[in-house]
Design an enzyme around this catalytic site. Structure first.
Site, PDB file in Angstrom:
ATOM      1  CG  LEU A 123      -1.675   1.062   1.561  1.00  0.00           C
ATOM      2  CD1 LEU A 123      -2.941   1.241   0.430  1.00  0.00           C
ATOM      3  CD2 LEU A 123      -2.471   0.960   2.820  1.00  0.00           C
ATOM      4  CD  GLU A 361      -0.591  -4.567  10.139  1.00  0.00           C
ATOM      5  OE1 GLU A 361      -1.700  -4.691  10.197  1.00  0.00           O
ATOM      6  OE2 GLU A 361       0.088  -5.463   9.782  1.00  0.00           O
TER       7      GLU A 361
HETATM    8  C1  LIG Z   1       9.568  -2.171   8.827  1.00  0.00           C
HETATM    9  C2  LIG Z   1       8.359  -1.735   7.998  1.00  0.00           C
HETATM   10  C3  LIG Z   1       7.473  -2.518   7.333  1.00  0.00           C
HETATM   11  C4  LIG Z   1       6.353  -1.942   6.824  1.00  0.00           C
HETATM   12  N1  LIG Z   1       5.641  -2.821   6.133  1.00  0.00           N
HETATM   13  C5  LIG Z   1       4.756  -2.605   5.202  1.00  0.00           C
HETATM   14  C6  LIG Z   1       4.033  -3.282   4.533  1.00  0.00           C
HETATM   15  O1  LIG Z   1       4.118  -4.502   4.169  1.00  0.00           O
HETATM   16  N2  LIG Z   1       3.050  -2.887   3.565  1.00  0.00           N
HETATM   17  C7  LIG Z   1       2.731  -1.502   3.317  1.00  0.00           C
HETATM   18  O2  LIG Z   1       2.008  -1.298   2.600  1.00  0.00           O
HETATM   19  N3  LIG Z   1       3.402  -0.468   4.442  1.00  0.00           N
HETATM   20  C8  LIG Z   1       4.408  -1.085   5.240  1.00  0.00           C
HETATM   21  N4  LIG Z   1       5.020  -0.212   5.929  1.00  0.00           N
HETATM   22  C9  LIG Z   1       4.620   1.335   5.956  1.00  0.00           C
HETATM   23  C10 LIG Z   1       3.983   1.770   7.076  1.00  0.00           C
HETATM   24  O3  LIG Z   1       2.743   1.159   7.311  1.00  0.00           O
HETATM   25  C11 LIG Z   1       4.165   3.189   7.174  1.00  0.00           C
HETATM   26  O4  LIG Z   1       5.536   3.469   7.406  1.00  0.00           O
HETATM   27  C12 LIG Z   1       3.304   3.938   8.100  1.00  0.00           C
HETATM   28  O5  LIG Z   1       1.874   4.106   7.852  1.00  0.00           O
HETATM   29  C13 LIG Z   1       3.654   5.573   8.489  1.00  0.00           C
HETATM   30  O6  LIG Z   1       3.672   6.174   7.309  1.00  0.00           O
HETATM   31  P1  LIG Z   1       5.194   7.122   7.001  1.00  0.00           P
HETATM   32  O7  LIG Z   1       6.243   6.020   7.029  1.00  0.00           O
HETATM   33  O8  LIG Z   1       5.109   7.706   5.444  1.00  0.00           O
HETATM   34  O9  LIG Z   1       5.336   8.039   7.945  1.00  0.00           O
HETATM   35  P2  LIG Z   1       4.467   9.672   7.878  1.00  0.00           P
HETATM   36  O10 LIG Z   1       3.006   9.473   7.281  1.00  0.00           O
HETATM   37  O11 LIG Z   1       5.475  10.547   7.048  1.00  0.00           O
HETATM   38  O12 LIG Z   1       4.302   9.866   9.488  1.00  0.00           O
HETATM   39  C14 LIG Z   1       5.357  10.675  10.121  1.00  0.00           C
HETATM   40  C15 LIG Z   1       4.784  11.156  11.291  1.00  0.00           C
HETATM   41  O13 LIG Z   1       3.667  12.035  11.270  1.00  0.00           O
HETATM   42  C16 LIG Z   1       2.804  11.555  11.732  1.00  0.00           C
HETATM   43  N5  LIG Z   1       1.523  11.780  10.998  1.00  0.00           N
HETATM   44  C17 LIG Z   1       1.045  11.749   9.721  1.00  0.00           C
HETATM   45  N6  LIG Z   1      -0.266  12.123   9.724  1.00  0.00           N
HETATM   46  C18 LIG Z   1      -0.638  12.606  10.500  1.00  0.00           C
HETATM   47  C19 LIG Z   1      -2.001  13.004  11.046  1.00  0.00           C
HETATM   48  N7  LIG Z   1      -3.087  13.239   9.842  1.00  0.00           N
HETATM   49  N8  LIG Z   1      -2.048  13.265  12.364  1.00  0.00           N
HETATM   50  C20 LIG Z   1      -1.027  12.977  13.035  1.00  0.00           C
HETATM   51  N9  LIG Z   1       0.156  12.914  12.825  1.00  0.00           N
HETATM   52  C21 LIG Z   1       0.306  12.369  11.542  1.00  0.00           C
HETATM   53  C22 LIG Z   1       2.818  10.003  11.913  1.00  0.00           C
HETATM   54  O14 LIG Z   1       2.064   9.537  13.037  1.00  0.00           O
HETATM   55  C23 LIG Z   1       4.281  10.003  12.067  1.00  0.00           C
HETATM   56  O15 LIG Z   1       4.679  10.160  13.565  1.00  0.00           O
HETATM   57  C24 LIG Z   1       6.073  -0.633   6.642  1.00  0.00           C
HETATM   58  C25 LIG Z   1       6.969   0.088   7.572  1.00  0.00           C
HETATM   59  C26 LIG Z   1       8.113  -0.319   8.139  1.00  0.00           C
HETATM   60  C27 LIG Z   1       8.926   0.568   8.719  1.00  0.00           C
END
Ligand SMILES: Cc1cc2nc3c(=O)[nH]c(=O)nc-3n(C[C@H](O)[C@H](O)[C@H](O)COP(=O)(O)OP(=O)(O)OC[C@H]3O[C@@H](n4cnc5c(N)ncnc54)[C@H](O)[C@@H]3O)c2cc1C
Length: 379
Positions: A123, A361
């Site tokens: 995703l 997640e």
């Molecule tokens: C080891 C690992 C495995 C993963 N596996 C998968 C997988 O198998 N499939 C998949 O699709 N994804 C996967 N992910 C992705 C994971 O779901 C995302 O990293 C996560 O959803 C956060 O997105 P981001 O890293 O872009 O952080 P960002 O969205 O950029 O967030 C950065 C910070 O801002 C905060 N933030 C963002 N938006 C808001 C809001 N609206 N209100 C308040 N705070 C906010 C967040 O909470 C966080 O603290 C994985 C990630 C990791 C690190």
């Protein structure tokens, strides 16, 4: 929660497998950041990859309660191994089980049940993490195929997987209702998996980017109706959050047991650590946090098993359990003193591994947004 005799037997089998096969390889997995092929082979042999595949397709057909019981057990062993299995049997299989047509189920599920084909769920994109509605990967229909272009990042199991459930935009004008789910197979032209990321924890479990360059996906690999991808992803993630929560409970169980053992043998100032009230209270708080997490997880399982949406229950359980684990693992290091900081005790590994549960997640902040959003919603 009352478990069936079959699930209890499976839990026993998983405990045995962890003790005899996974735990002895844990240090190797941690240090090499790789998953031993013979361990995967043995996991295939005992049916670990098929836990949630319906029995008619060769799996054990576990429901969410059964899956969570296994996740608790898996929380007590190597986190990378637990994630390979948990991701495959969870978010990577769920979409095909829920939305797959007859042909898709017959083609993919039997091989996913044996673990011949490992699954992955894609995703997240560079600009679409917490806000998956910002997806940019496109899927354009051309005759009997869709042509996918875009990229995904941080995809669990990517290095091992054959079957990828991929979300892509089929109709930008429709917003989230224009996102569809596709089954992409590893050998499709125009599809490639990048290099494994080097991570803080979760060693041994591949996390890698995916690229789609005019990747041709047969129309028959569209999963569910066009435009249902986002809705299905949310459902999948709701159940996924409960399984993360269950795994956290298992992790806390193990940490608490390690602390109890250590406090009974380690002597300082002429007394066992177990005699110091400050540490006793720390241990009590750890136990309360674990029990509360387990109750919230059970409530979320019940809601989903009753067929309710369970959004509030799942987000509450995930938020509480993941944050409780952070406190519990920190206390576990503290109770072990210097030994807690050493690799030898294994707690520093859990300290690093456990950091991910507040991010993937749906981050803790996103769980809070969901909970507050539901509380403040106009009727
Ligand atoms: C080891 C690992 C495995 C993963 N596996 C998968 C997988 O198998 N499939 C998949 O699709 N994804 C996967 N992910 C992705 C994971 O779901 C995302 O990293 C996560 O959803 C956060 O997105 P981001 O890293 O872009 O952080 P960002 O969205 O950029 O967030 C950065 C910070 O801002 C905060 N933030 C963002 N938006 C808001 C809001 N609206 N209100 C308040 N705070 C906010 C967040 O909470 C966080 O603290 C994985 C990630 C990791 C690190």
């Amino acid at each position: 929660m009352e478990l069936s005799a079959e699930v209890r037997l499976l839990c026993d089998e998983v405990r045995r497998f962890i003790r005899e096969e996974v735990d002895p390889r844990s240090r190797w997995i941690e240090e090499n950041d790789a998953m031993p092929e013979d361990l995967l082979r043995k996991a295939r042999e005992i049916g670990l990859f098929g836990l949630t595949v319906p029995q008619e397709y060769g799996g054990s057909g576990l429901d969410l309660a059964g899956k969570c019981a296994i996740e608790e057990e898996m929380g007590k062993t190597n986190y990378g191994f637990a994630t390979v299995i948990g991701n495959h049997t969870g978010i990577s299989t769920a979409g095909i089980v829920a939305l797959g047509d007859d042909r898709q189920k017959r083609k993919f599920l039997p091989r996913m049940a044996t673990g011949e084909w490992i699954g992955s769920f894609a995703l997240t994109e560079p600009q679409a993490g917490s806000d998956p509605a910002a997806l940019r990967t496109t899927a354009v229909k051309k005759g009997d195929r869709y042509v996918l272009n875009g990229e995904k990042i941080y995809i669990t199991n990517a290095g091992l997987a054959h079957v990828f459930t991929v979300m892509a935009v089929t109709d930008k004008a429709q917003g989230v209702k224009g996102i569809s789910a596709f089954i992409v197979e590893r050998d499709f032209p125009g599809f490639s998996v990048g290099r494994n990321e080097l991570k803080m924890g979760m060693h041994g479990c591949s996390t890698a980017p995916l690229a789609f360059n005019d990747c041709e996906v047969p129309a028959e690999n569209l999963l569910g109706p066009e435009g249902m991808g986002y809705v299905q992803a949310l459902k999948t993630l709701t159940a996924g959050r409960v399984t993360v929560s269950a795994r956290c409970c298992g992790m806390m169980d193990k940490l608490i047991a390690q602390c109890v053992d250590y406090m009974k043998v380690r002597t300082q100032g002429g007394r066992k650590l177990a005699e110091y009230q400050g540490l006793q209270w720390m241990l009590a708080d750890m136990s309360v946090a674990r029990d509360a997490a387990r109750l919230l997880t059970g409530r979320a399982i019940d809601a989903l098993m009753r067929g309710e949406r369970g959004t509030m229950e799942a987000s509450t359980a995930k938020l509480f359990s993941t944050e409780a684990l952070a406190k519990v693992v920190d206390c576990a290091v503290q109770i072990h003193g210097g030994m807690g900081y050493m690799r030898e005790a294994g707690i520093e590994t859990v300290y690093r591994d456990s950091r991910i549960v507040r991010i993937y997640e749906g981050t803790s902040e996103i769980q809070r947004n969901i909970i507050a959003g539901l509380l403040l919603k106009d009727d």
